[in-house]
Design a protein around this motif. Structure first.
Motif, short mmCIF file in Angstrom:
data_model
loop_
_atom_site.label_atom_id
_atom_site.label_comp_id
_atom_site.label_asym_id
_atom_site.label_seq_id
_atom_site.Cartn_x
_atom_site.Cartn_y
_atom_site.Cartn_z
N MET A 15 0.83 -1.21 0.00
CA MET A 15 0.00 0.00 0.00
C MET A 15 0.87 1.26 0.00
O MET A 15 0.51 2.27 -0.60
N VAL A 16 2.00 1.20 0.68
CA VAL A 16 2.93 2.34 0.68
C VAL A 16 3.47 2.56 -0.73
O VAL A 16 3.50 3.69 -1.24
N LEU A 17 3.88 1.48 -1.40
CA LEU A 17 4.40 1.60 -2.77
C LEU A 17 3.34 2.16 -3.70
O LEU A 17 3.62 3.02 -4.55
N GLU A 18 2.12 1.67 -3.58
CA GLU A 18 1.03 2.12 -4.44
C GLU A 18 0.76 3.61 -4.24
O GLU A 18 0.56 4.35 -5.21
N ALA A 19 0.78 4.05 -2.97
CA ALA A 19 0.55 5.47 -2.69
C ALA A 19 1.65 6.33 -3.28
O ALA A 19 1.39 7.39 -3.86
N LEU A 20 2.89 5.88 -3.14
CA LEU A 20 4.01 6.65 -3.70
C LEU A 20 3.93 6.70 -5.22
O LEU A 20 4.28 7.72 -5.84
N TYR A 21 3.48 5.62 -5.84
CA TYR A 21 3.34 5.61 -7.29
C TYR A 21 2.29 6.63 -7.74
O TYR A 21 2.51 7.40 -8.68
N LYS A 22 1.14 6.65 -7.05
CA LYS A 22 0.04 7.52 -7.46
C LYS A 22 0.32 9.00 -7.18
O LYS A 22 -0.04 9.87 -7.97
N ILE A 28 5.49 11.64 5.57
CA ILE A 28 4.89 10.60 6.40
C ILE A 28 3.45 10.97 6.75
O ILE A 28 2.55 10.12 6.69
N ASP A 29 3.21 12.22 7.12
CA ASP A 29 1.86 12.65 7.49
C ASP A 29 0.89 12.48 6.32
O ASP A 29 -0.25 12.05 6.50
N GLN A 30 1.35 12.83 5.12
CA GLN A 30 0.49 12.67 3.94
C GLN A 30 0.24 11.20 3.65
O GLN A 30 -0.88 10.81 3.27
N LEU A 31 1.25 10.38 3.86
CA LEU A 31 1.09 8.94 3.63
C LEU A 31 0.06 8.35 4.59
O LEU A 31 -0.79 7.54 4.18
N LEU A 32 0.09 8.78 5.84
CA LEU A 32 -0.90 8.32 6.80
C LEU A 32 -2.31 8.71 6.36
O LEU A 32 -3.25 7.91 6.47
N GLU A 33 -2.44 9.93 5.86
CA GLU A 33 -3.75 10.41 5.41
C GLU A 33 -4.24 9.63 4.20
O GLU A 33 -5.41 9.26 4.11
N ILE A 34 -3.34 9.36 3.27
CA ILE A 34 -3.71 8.61 2.06
C ILE A 34 -4.19 7.20 2.42
O ILE A 34 -5.18 6.71 1.88
N LEU A 35 -3.49 6.57 3.36
CA LEU A 35 -3.81 5.19 3.72
C LEU A 35 -4.89 5.08 4.78
O LEU A 35 -5.31 3.98 5.14
N GLY A 36 -5.34 6.23 5.31
CA GLY A 36 -6.43 6.21 6.28
C GLY A 36 -6.03 5.88 7.69
O GLY A 36 -6.85 5.44 8.49
N TYR A 37 -4.74 6.11 8.03
CA TYR A 37 -4.27 5.84 9.38
C TYR A 37 -4.31 7.11 10.23
O TYR A 37 -4.12 8.23 9.72
N ASP A 38 -4.50 6.92 11.53
CA ASP A 38 -4.45 8.04 12.46
C ASP A 38 -3.01 8.54 12.57
O ASP A 38 -2.07 7.74 12.53
N VAL A 123 0.07 17.72 -3.74
CA VAL A 123 -0.30 16.43 -3.16
C VAL A 123 -1.48 16.60 -2.21
O VAL A 123 -2.42 15.80 -2.21
N GLU A 124 -1.45 17.66 -1.38
CA GLU A 124 -2.58 17.92 -0.46
C GLU A 124 -3.88 18.09 -1.25
O GLU A 124 -4.93 17.59 -0.86
N PHE A 125 -3.79 18.83 -2.36
CA PHE A 125 -4.98 19.02 -3.20
C PHE A 125 -5.48 17.68 -3.74
O PHE A 125 -6.68 17.39 -3.70
N LEU A 126 -4.57 16.85 -4.23
CA LEU A 126 -4.96 15.56 -4.80
C LEU A 126 -5.55 14.64 -3.74
O LEU A 126 -6.51 13.89 -4.00
N ILE A 127 -5.01 14.67 -2.52
CA ILE A 127 -5.54 13.85 -1.43
C ILE A 127 -6.97 14.26 -1.11
O ILE A 127 -7.88 13.43 -0.99
N LYS A 128 -7.20 15.58 -0.99
CA LYS A 128 -8.54 16.07 -0.66
C LYS A 128 -9.52 15.80 -1.80
O LYS A 128 -10.69 15.49 -1.57
#
Length: 426
Positions: A15-22, A28-38, A123-128
């Protein structure tokens, strides 16, 4: 979900690799948000990061020499493995929509080291935007009419003819490179990430580049975007926001000319992205609902709403309006917070009414024009550029109509609530 066994990784590592690809490169904070972790689980994220780093799948660099935070991204090896795993054909461009990924060079994939803050805000824009898409998919059963893509896919290459005196027009290649693109039902919007560094000449050049591209679209009868979304960092105050708004709106209006009545410049900060997207997604439906509330504000005396458009030689689009018993004309346009299109259409409408021969019977005895700016959440923010060129005082006075409850609220220019319907008053 892709099969993580292909790369011999745990589901979390994959899931980390997939998030970095996309997303190309994240903190780290953005990765947590993408993967839905607190965010409290940040320490648990370092283990997969360390494992993937040792395996050669990911790399990182510091955001700045004075900050310990890093941007993590796929290494050349990791990126190649993901392209293989996703079975992306060699040289495939892709649309960027609906998981249609392209085969880009590693240098184009790798996050830019010279524009780190800009990249992270994108990245923040794309996450939201992705969060908003998930919510739309829940309510609309995977609505394919809303989607988004980043700057790799949103870039536009085109060809224009450059005319020179005494010579034949020569073809010239052009390219427009917005930071992202969002598709809204039948419309689409370009996205510009604004960290406040572009001013004066640089902003003018940016909007002139859009003007050239829009000329190309118009000449070839291709669809114009409905808007350009200018997304900034979160501002501490409305004063800061308004200062930036006055700068970019002036440059936009000066450079884009008549396109300002077709393409809306919408400015907002990153914390309001999802609200902005929802408003644009429902724009046409909301407009009709609000006009219905205006029409039926006094049910005992419903206000007729007319329209003037290209059939009456108003080449800038369509304007809805009413005429009071006393003969005043009230044109209606949406102006929600920081945006240009409503102001531009009202401005052109006023010029048209002053200079053209109006062949609409109900307008022959009009006494004056008083604009009505309607909105849902954020009151309209004036544009100083129009104040400076408004020698006749057209925007000295106007009304607001706020969409609230079953009937809405009438307000004067100062946003004071009116206890009556000004349209039906003599």
């Amino acid at each position: 979900m892709f099969d993580s066994k292909y790369l011999n990784l745990s589901p979390k590592e994959y899931m980390v690799l997939e998030a970095l690809y996309k997303y190309r490169g994240v903190t780290i904070d953005q990765l947590l948000e993408i993967l839905g972790y607190d965010k409290k689980g940040v320490t648990n994220m370092y283990k997969p990061i360390q494992t993937l780093t040792k395996l050669g799948y990911i790399s990182a660099y510091a955001i700045s020499p004075k900050r310990s935070k890093k941007i993590y991204y796929l290494s050349s090896y990791g990126y190649g493995k993901m392209l293989e795993h996703l079975e992306i054909p060699y040289g495939h461009i892709g649309t960027g929509y609906n998981h249609d990924y392209g085969d880009f060079s590693y240098e184009l994939y790798k996050p830019p080291s010279s524009q780190k803050i800009h990249h992270l805000l994108l990245v923040e824009f794309l996450i939201k935007t992705n969060k908003f898409k998930k919510e739309i998919d829940k309510t609309q059963k995977a609505d394919p009419s809303f989607d988004f893509r980043d700057n790799r896919y949103a870039a536009r290459k085109y060809m224009t003819l450059v005319e020179k005196e005494g010579a034949k027009p020569q073809p010239k290649k052009g390219q427009l490179r917005p930071d992202a693109e969002v598709k809204f039902k039948a419309n689409y919007s370009f996205v510009e990430i604004d960290i406040g560094t572009e001013r004066g000449t640089h902003l003018t050049e940016k909007f002139e580049g859009y003007k050239i591209y829009f000329d190309y679209l118009s000449k070839n009868k291709k669809q114009l975007p409905s808007s350009i979304l200018f997304i900034s960092e979160e501002k501490k105050s409305e004063i800061q926001k308004n200062r930036r708004w006055q700068t970019i709106s002036k440059k936009f209006i000066e450079a884009l000319g008549d396109y300002t009545t077709s393409v809306n410049l919408i400015y907002d900060s990153i914390d309001n992205v999802e609200t902005t997207l929802l408003r644009e997604y429902n724009a046409e439906n909301n407009r009709n609902l609000i006009l219905g509330k205006i029409r039926n504000y006094n049910k005992s005396k419903s206000t007729p709403i007319f329209a003037i458009d290209k059939n009456q030689n108003f080449k800038w689009g369509k304007v809805n309006f009413s005429i009071s018993d006393s003969g005043f004309l009230y044109p209606y346009e949406r102006v929600e917070g920081y945006e240009t299109k409503g102001w531009a259409i009202l401005w052109k409408f006023n010029e048209y009414m002053k200079n053209e021969h109006i062949r609409i019977e109900s307008l022959n005895n009009k006494k004056g024009i008083l604009p009505v700016l309607f909105y849902k959440n954020t009151p309209p923010k004036p544009i100083e550029h129009y104040k400076k060129i408004d020698r006749d005082g057209f925007f000295d006075n106007y009304l607001h109509f706020k969409d609230k409850g079953g009937t809405g609220i009438w307000q004067n220019k100062g946003l004071t609530e009116l206890e009556y319907n000004p349209i039906s008053e003599p």
